[in-house]
Design an enzyme around this catalytic site. Sequence first.
Site, short mmCIF file in Angstrom:
data_model
loop_
_atom_site.label_atom_id
_atom_site.label_comp_id
_atom_site.label_asym_id
_atom_site.label_seq_id
_atom_site.Cartn_x
_atom_site.Cartn_y
_atom_site.Cartn_z
N GLU A 25 17.35 -6.03 -17.60
CA GLU A 25 18.78 -5.78 -17.46
C GLU A 25 19.38 -5.08 -18.68
O GLU A 25 20.59 -5.04 -18.85
CB GLU A 25 19.52 -7.08 -17.15
CG GLU A 25 19.19 -7.61 -15.77
CD GLU A 25 19.99 -8.83 -15.37
OE1 GLU A 25 20.67 -9.45 -16.23
OE2 GLU A 25 19.92 -9.18 -14.18
N GLU A 84 21.69 -18.28 -10.14
CA GLU A 84 22.00 -17.68 -11.44
C GLU A 84 21.04 -16.55 -11.78
O GLU A 84 21.45 -15.48 -12.21
CB GLU A 84 21.98 -18.74 -12.54
CG GLU A 84 22.30 -18.24 -13.91
CD GLU A 84 23.72 -17.68 -14.05
OE1 GLU A 84 23.94 -16.91 -15.00
OE2 GLU A 84 24.60 -18.00 -13.23
N VAL A 88 11.12 -11.73 -10.73
CA VAL A 88 9.68 -11.69 -10.48
C VAL A 88 9.09 -10.71 -11.47
O VAL A 88 9.60 -9.60 -11.66
CB VAL A 88 9.37 -11.26 -9.03
CG1 VAL A 88 7.88 -11.09 -8.81
CG2 VAL A 88 9.95 -12.27 -8.04
N TYR A 132 18.08 -7.12 -1.23
CA TYR A 132 19.01 -8.14 -0.72
C TYR A 132 19.58 -7.74 0.63
O TYR A 132 19.71 -8.57 1.54
CB TYR A 132 20.13 -8.40 -1.72
CG TYR A 132 19.66 -8.92 -3.06
CD1 TYR A 132 18.58 -9.80 -3.15
CD2 TYR A 132 20.29 -8.54 -4.23
CE1 TYR A 132 18.14 -10.27 -4.38
CE2 TYR A 132 19.86 -9.01 -5.47
CZ TYR A 132 18.79 -9.88 -5.53
OH TYR A 132 18.36 -10.35 -6.75
#
Length: 163
Positions: A25, A84, A88, A132
């Site tokens: 991230e 939260e 992977v 998602y």
Amino acid sequence: MNVREATKHDLPDILRLVQALAVYEKEPDAVEATEDDFAAVMFPADGHPNTYGLVAEVDGQIIGIAIWFHSFSTWTGKNGIWLEDLFVDPDHRGNGAGKALLGHLAQICQERGLTRLEWCVLKWNEPSIGFYRSLGAKAQDEWETFRLDGEALRSFAAESAGA
């Protein structure tokens, strides 16, 4: 691959994967948490945990995590799950670990009468957003997330204490 509830023994791997998530991230120095911090909320010496974890493992190696806690909806009057972190290891992506972790959380929701499974994703993270959506998850675009932390939180708390 096996998905199971995290144990105290898994804390080094949980922290390792949280640190890898921070790198992914683009916040490699953001993780302040320690194994002791995770132990205090997931496996407290007194009281009940308020944070939970699932791990995905292959051949005894932990390759994925889902860290979650209960949320609450005033509209339904029921609890849900706030995910939260889902992560992977990049070397194991595409083999169903993420789907298995989310599937296990969905099963927990169904078994316990929880009405929601929710999480956030960074807007630039198109691979995860696509994943998602493929599961049937829908973005909650009408909501804006806000956060008070660090100095802003300390300053506001101090200001409010004097009010």
